[in-house]
Design an enzyme around this catalytic site. Structure first.
Site, PDB file in Angstrom:
ATOM      1  N   ASP A   7      19.080 100.111  -2.390  1.00  0.00           N
ATOM      2  CA  ASP A   7      18.896  99.269  -0.822  1.00  0.00           C
ATOM      3  C   ASP A   7      17.549  99.502  -0.541  1.00  0.00           C
ATOM      4  OD1 ASP A   7      19.022  97.663   1.297  1.00  0.00           O
ATOM      5  OD2 ASP A   7      19.636  99.403   2.452  1.00  0.00           O
ATOM      6  N   GLU A   9      15.833  99.014   3.264  1.00  0.00           N
ATOM      7  CA  GLU A   9      15.865  99.294   4.625  1.00  0.00           C
ATOM      8  C   GLU A   9      16.919 100.341   5.160  1.00  0.00           C
ATOM      9  OE1 GLU A   9      14.821  96.205   7.395  1.00  0.00           O
ATOM     10  OE2 GLU A   9      14.908  94.821   5.879  1.00  0.00           O
TER      11      GLU A   9
END
Length: 201
Positions: A7, A9
Site C-alpha cells: 500500500d 498511504e
C-alpha cells in the site's frame, strides 16, 4: 518467483487527505480507508465536500508538493527492490501519486485516475478495476508470482489475506484487534525482516 505488493498511504507516505484536511482547515476530510471500508462511498463524500468548499485538484496538489515520504521509507523501498520485484498498489490517483513517486525513486505504482474539469474541479474518479488490490494480487498469482503484501487499512485486508504472506504495517488498534492472526509491524526493519523470512520459507 516473488513480488511484493505494498500500500502507499500510511505505509510509505503520510495520508494525503489528512494532510489536505489540515491545510484546508476541513476536519471532516481526515476520514480515510482506515475509518471507512467502502471506498466508493468515501470518495463520493470527499468530492461533495470539495465542491461545497470550491476546492479542486490544484489545491490538493499544492498540499501534496509539501508531503515527504515517511522517514526511512525510501531506504526500505530501495533495499526491498534490490531483493524482489515490488509494486505499490494504491487506491489513490495518478494526479496525486506522481510527485510522491518521484520522491520515492520512481517505484512501479498501480492506482486510479481522477476526472477533472477544465477549471480544475474534480468531477469524478475512475477505478482501474473492481477490488483493485485483490484483483491485482490474483492476476499476479495467475502469471506465476507468489505475492507478499502489506498495508494499513480496511482496503488492504483482501490482498494481504490472498497472499502467501501478509502483514499489517502502521495500522490502527481496531484493525489489528479485528485481525489478530495477521502479523503487525510498526517499523521498516521489522517489516523487511518479515518479508525476507517469508521469501526464504
Amino acid at each position: 518467483m516473488y513480488i511484493v505488493c505494498l500500500d502507499l498511504e500510511g505505509v510509505l507516505v503520510p495520508e494525503i487527505w489528512i494532510a489536505f484536511a489540515k491545510e484546508s482547515g476541513i476536519p471532516e476530510l481526515t476520514r480515510t480507508t482506515r475509518d471507512e471500508p467502502d471506498y466508493d462511498k468515501l470518495m463520493k463524500w470527499r468530492l461533495g465536500i470539495l465542491k461545497e468548499h470550491g476546492l479542486g485538484l490544484k489545491e490538493i496538489q499544492d498540499t501534496i508538493a509539501k508531503i515527504d515520504p515517511i522517514p526511512g521509507a525510501k531506504d526500505f523501498l530501495d533495499e526491498l527492490r534490490s531483493i524482489s520485484q515490488v509494486i505499490i498498489i494504491s487506491d489513490t490517483f495518478t494526479q496525486f501519486a506522481t510527485p510522491l513517486m518521484k520522491k520515492l525513486g520512481w517505484p512501479t505504482i498501480f492506482c486510479n485516475s481522477l476526472e477533472v474539469a477544465p477549471d480544475g474541479e474534480i468531477t469524478g474518479f475512475k477505478m482501474r478495476c473492481e477490488q483493485s488490490k485483490l484483483t491485482t494480487v490474483k492476476a499476479l498469482q495467475s502469471i506465476g508470482y507468489q505475492t507478499i503484501a502489506s498495508g494499513d487499512s480496511h482496503n488492504d485486508l483482501a490482498m494481504i489475506r490472498a497472499s502467501k504472506a501478509g502483514f499489517l504495517f502502521k495500522s490502527t488498534d481496531k484493525i489489528k484487534a479485528d485481525n489478530p492472526d495477521l502479523p503487525a509491524f510498526e517499523n521498516y526493519d521489522e517489516l523487511l525482516s518479515a518479508i525476507k523470512k517469508a521469501m526464504a520459507d
